[in-house]
Design a protein around this motif. Structure first.
Motif, PDB file in Angstrom:
ATOM      1  N   PRO A 319     -47.755  28.992-133.304  1.00 21.14           N
ATOM      2  CA  PRO A 319     -46.849  29.576-134.301  1.00 21.14           C
ATOM      3  C   PRO A 319     -46.946  28.861-135.638  1.00 21.14           C
ATOM      4  N   SER A 320     -46.529  29.564-136.688  1.00 22.87           N
ATOM      5  CA  SER A 320     -46.478  28.929-138.006  1.00 22.87           C
ATOM      6  C   SER A 320     -45.396  27.860-138.012  1.00 22.87           C
ATOM      7  N   PRO A 321     -45.490  26.904-138.913  1.00 21.92           N
ATOM      8  CA  PRO A 321     -44.407  25.921-139.017  1.00 21.92           C
ATOM      9  C   PRO A 321     -43.076  26.602-139.316  1.00 21.92           C
ATOM     10  N   THR A 322     -42.021  26.090-138.740  1.00 23.83           N
ATOM     11  CA  THR A 322     -40.695  26.621-139.052  1.00 23.83           C
ATOM     12  C   THR A 322     -40.349  26.348-140.512  1.00 23.83           C
ATOM     13  N   TYR A 323     -40.712  25.143-140.977  1.00 22.76           N
ATOM     14  CA  TYR A 323     -40.444  24.775-142.371  1.00 22.76           C
ATOM     15  C   TYR A 323     -41.650  24.069-142.972  1.00 22.76           C
ATOM     16  N   VAL A 324     -41.898  24.364-144.242  1.00 20.50           N
ATOM     17  CA  VAL A 324     -42.835  23.598-145.051  1.00 20.50           C
ATOM     18  C   VAL A 324     -42.072  23.119-146.278  1.00 20.50           C
ATOM     19  N   LEU A 325     -42.102  21.814-146.520  1.00 24.59           N
ATOM     20  CA  LEU A 325     -41.431  21.222-147.670  1.00 24.59           C
ATOM     21  C   LEU A 325     -42.505  20.756-148.649  1.00 24.59           C
ATOM     22  N   PRO A 326     -42.908  21.615-149.599  1.00 23.64           N
ATOM     23  CA  PRO A 326     -43.990  21.260-150.523  1.00 23.64           C
ATOM     24  C   PRO A 326     -43.473  20.366-151.647  1.00 23.64           C
ATOM     25  N   MET A 327     -43.904  19.129-151.692  1.00 22.99           N
ATOM     26  CA  MET A 327     -43.347  18.143-152.612  1.00 22.99           C
ATOM     27  C   MET A 327     -44.460  17.477-153.421  1.00 22.99           C
TER      28      MET A 327
END
Length: 375
Positions: A319-327
């Motif tokens: 599955p795709s990541p539940t969250y991506v935090l692009p920083m």
């Protein structure tokens, strides 16, 4: 024979990597400040921290708390995240600092503003030798006090360059040199205990995994364009600059949360975030719950990497990541593309934010190993 021994060591090291029931992340340095955008459950803005802090002044006339903007975090070009892990609901929390930002001011100010206790931080991981990730290290050690016990372990890759610089293509002329990283001797003199690792290993009681050198298997992720490294002569009197797009000392960190999967910390992703995720999936066969940090997609010279990166995270990784935090070094265009593909799964995180992820032990057995769709 050597390969078998290496595989045996890696297997044993991975056995020391333990899932946790609770993970909290506080962002101490990042390029962005974000006070107002709606965040998912489990995420909190910095403002909430100050409003709930017992030291916050209450106006005697109105009877409401006063936001002291002097104490709010400042942004800076760099990255630092405080990782708090609990192996069980009853266990004592353990703290790991992942990178230290670019200079002595931002990390120190933000630690003070958030009231972060320094002594419990038992390990500092340096993701790679670039000054925007190492610049706050010595000031942190000075704040903590070099005689404070126990001393903080500084986990680093042993291949520290003399200097690194930037040469914008197509020229090989170095237009600037990055500030030098703290030397091993300086780290020790300021109270740190240097531990050098070029292979994957678990730290902080097994709660945090630090990768070894990241395999480069993705064709479009070709490293830091214009990256240069200074190599001194044997007598130390002079030297020369050589091309160094592959920043091979870069490492990622991972925490495995029960019932959720892996949380990946990739400070700059010079190796490419697809390469990072592929390595984690192959090594642990765990779904990727969250990706945190710089994705190194900023700037027009990297624009052609955005689509295949976003496609991999949103379509090819199952599955795709539940969250991506692009920083940090992700860049505006990449953030827009990630939000278009992932919707609320792309979270506008910034300095001062806190993320809490609670494990679900009874659901852990139901997690299926991830797969990567063939392109």
């Amino acid at each position: 024979m050597t390969n078998n021994n290496s595989e045996s060591r890696n297997t044993q090291q991975q056995l020391n990597f333990k899932p946790v029931q609770y993970l909290a992340i506080t962002f101490l340095v990042d390029n962005s400040i974000e006070w107002m955008t709606k965040l998912p459950s489990g995420f909190t803005h910095e403002m909430r921290h100050h409003l709930n802090h017992k030291a916050t002044e209450v106006d005697p006339l109105t009877g409401v708390p006063i936001l002291s903007l002097e104490d709010f975090c400042c942004a800076a070009h760099g990255f630092s995240a405080l990782i708090e892990t609990h192996e069980t609901a009853e266990s004592t929390p353990r703290f790991t600092l992942f990178d230290t930002g670019p200079e002595s001011k931002s990390l120190s100010r933000n630690l003070a503003g958030l009231g972060t206790p320094l002594v419990p931080i038992e390990c500092i991981v340096i993701s790679h030798w670039h000054a925007d990730h190492t610049g706050g290290l010595l000031s942190f050690l000075d704040l903590r006090g070099k005689d404070t016990s126990p001393r903080t372990v500084i986990d680093v890759h042993p291949d520290q360059p003399t200097a690194r610089g930037i040469a914008p293509p197509p020229s090989d002329k170095v237009i600037c040199q990055l500030p030098r990283d703290p030397t091993f001797e300086e780290i020790v003199a300021h109270g740190g205990v240097v531990e050098k690792h070029n292979e994957g290993h678990a730290i902080t009681g097994g709660a945090v995994w630090i990768s070894g050198e990241i395999p480069r298997v993705t064709p479009f992720e070709t490293g830091l364009i214009g990256g240069m490294r200074f190599t001194p002569n044997e007598d130390g009197t002079s030297g020369s600059w050589i091309k160094e797009q592959d920043i091979m000392d870069e490492r990622y960190a991972a925490v495995d949360v029960l019932g959720k999967g892996l949380v990946i910390f990739s400070a700059c992703s010079h190796a490419g975030i697809v390469n990072v995720v592929k390595d984690a999936v192959e090594r642990f066969s765990r779904p990727i719950y969250m990706i945190v940090g710089g994705l190194h997609l900023a700037g027009p010279e990297l624009a052609d990497r955005i689509k295949p990166t976003v496609d991999f995270l949103s379509k090819d990784l199952i599955p795709s990541p539940t969250y991506v935090l692009p920083m940090h070094c992700t860049g505006f265009s990449a953030k827009i593309a990630l939000e278009a593909a992932l919707g609320e799964g792309c979270v506008p995180a910034g300095v001062g934010h806190k993320v809490v992820i609670k494990g679900v032990p009874n659901d852990d057995a139901s997690l299926r190993p991830p797969s990567i769709r063939s392109c």
